[in-house]
Design a protein around this motif. Structure first.
Motif, mmCIF file in Angstrom:
data_model
loop_
_atom_site.group_PDB
_atom_site.id
_atom_site.type_symbol
_atom_site.label_atom_id
_atom_site.label_comp_id
_atom_site.label_asym_id
_atom_site.label_seq_id
_atom_site.Cartn_x
_atom_site.Cartn_y
_atom_site.Cartn_z
ATOM 1 N N ALA A 63 0.683 -1.269 0.004
ATOM 2 C CA ALA A 63 -0.016 -0.093 0.035
ATOM 3 C C ALA A 63 0.974 1.422 0.033
ATOM 4 N N ALA A 64 2.131 1.257 0.161
ATOM 5 C CA ALA A 64 3.018 2.255 0.244
ATOM 6 C C ALA A 64 3.232 2.895 -1.113
ATOM 7 N N ARG A 65 3.622 4.180 -1.135
ATOM 8 C CA ARG A 65 3.975 4.752 -2.178
ATOM 9 C C ARG A 65 5.359 4.156 -2.772
ATOM 10 N N ASP A 66 5.571 4.188 -4.297
ATOM 11 C CA ASP A 66 6.788 3.404 -4.708
ATOM 12 C C ASP A 66 7.979 3.851 -4.093
ATOM 13 N N ASP A 67 8.168 5.107 -3.732
ATOM 14 C CA ASP A 67 9.403 5.921 -3.015
ATOM 15 C C ASP A 67 9.616 5.197 -1.529
ATOM 16 N N ASP A 68 8.419 4.960 -1.122
ATOM 17 C CA ASP A 68 8.266 4.257 0.418
ATOM 18 C C ASP A 68 8.584 2.610 0.453
ATOM 19 N N LYS A 69 8.454 2.080 -0.731
ATOM 20 C CA LYS A 69 8.482 0.571 -0.452
ATOM 21 C C LYS A 69 9.752 0.152 -0.279
ATOM 22 N N LEU A 70 9.727 -0.976 0.496
ATOM 23 C CA LEU A 70 11.046 -1.714 0.872
ATOM 24 C C LEU A 70 11.275 -2.879 0.097
ATOM 25 N N THR A 71 12.377 -3.527 0.386
ATOM 26 C CA THR A 71 12.524 -4.727 -0.323
ATOM 27 C C THR A 71 12.655 -5.879 0.543
ATOM 28 N N TYR A 72 13.202 -5.563 1.601
ATOM 29 C CA TYR A 72 13.294 -6.521 2.877
ATOM 30 C C TYR A 72 13.209 -5.913 3.974
ATOM 31 N N LEU A 73 13.073 -6.655 5.221
ATOM 32 C CA LEU A 73 13.160 -6.135 6.577
ATOM 33 C C LEU A 73 13.470 -7.345 7.411
ATOM 34 N N PHE A 74 14.001 -7.009 8.748
ATOM 35 C CA PHE A 74 14.174 -8.116 9.519
ATOM 36 C C PHE A 74 13.119 -7.582 11.032
ATOM 37 N N LEU A 75 12.507 -8.876 11.413
ATOM 38 C CA LEU A 75 11.729 -8.438 12.581
ATOM 39 C C LEU A 75 12.197 -9.380 13.742
ATOM 40 N N ALA A 76 12.260 -8.417 14.776
ATOM 41 C CA ALA A 76 12.632 -8.960 16.004
ATOM 42 C C ALA A 76 11.482 -9.249 16.656
#
Length: 141
Positions: A63-76
């Motif tokens: 749902a984020a704008r293209d400029d705000d999209k992530l490619t990956y992240l890590f969850l703790a």
């Protein structure tokens, strides 16, 4: 609606989802900070993300704008905070949204660096996991 935070340049987002033990969270941050002299993480501890699911992460990113999209992240998450290896949950939000693997914290700096500069694809790392879905290739080197 909440939005996913953005990591600082050349770092990876480490998003806290378990809030049962502040001491464990601070210890995790310290462990990651001691891995290398360069910062590799943007740490986010916001109760709005408590218990958030991988699917909710994927939906927020979609749902984020293209400029705000992530490619990956890590969850703790709870496993990160309670397991002796502090394995973070790596989440793909780009190529195969929702694909995950566990990453023992001792390998975080290497994996984060390679993902942030695009040296390795998420799928390559996820494909190199053991039968439990934990990345251990560096253990064999």
């Amino acid at each position: 609606m909440i939005r996913l935070p953005q990591p600082a340049d050349l770092t990876s987002l480490v998003l806290r989802t378990d809030f049962a033990d502040d001491t464990a969270w601070h210890a995790l941050q310290e462990q990651i900070g001691l891995l290398d002299r360069h910062p590799h993480a943007t740490f986010v501890s916001d109760a709005a993300y408590a218990g958030i699911s991988v699917q909710a992460i994927v939906d927020l990113d979609a749902a984020a704008r293209d400029d705000d999209k992530l490619t990956y992240l890590f969850l703790a998450d709870t496993i990160t905070m309670t397991d002796d290896e502090n394995p973070l949950l790596a989440v793909d939000t780009y190529d195969e949204p929702g694909r995950t693997f566990r990453l023992p914290v001792r390998w975080y700096a290497d994996v984060s660096t390679n993902l942030s500069i695009g040296n390795v694809d998420f799928a390559d790392l996820a494909g190199a996991t053991d039968e439990a879905g934990t990345y251990r290739v560096l253990d064999r080197e």
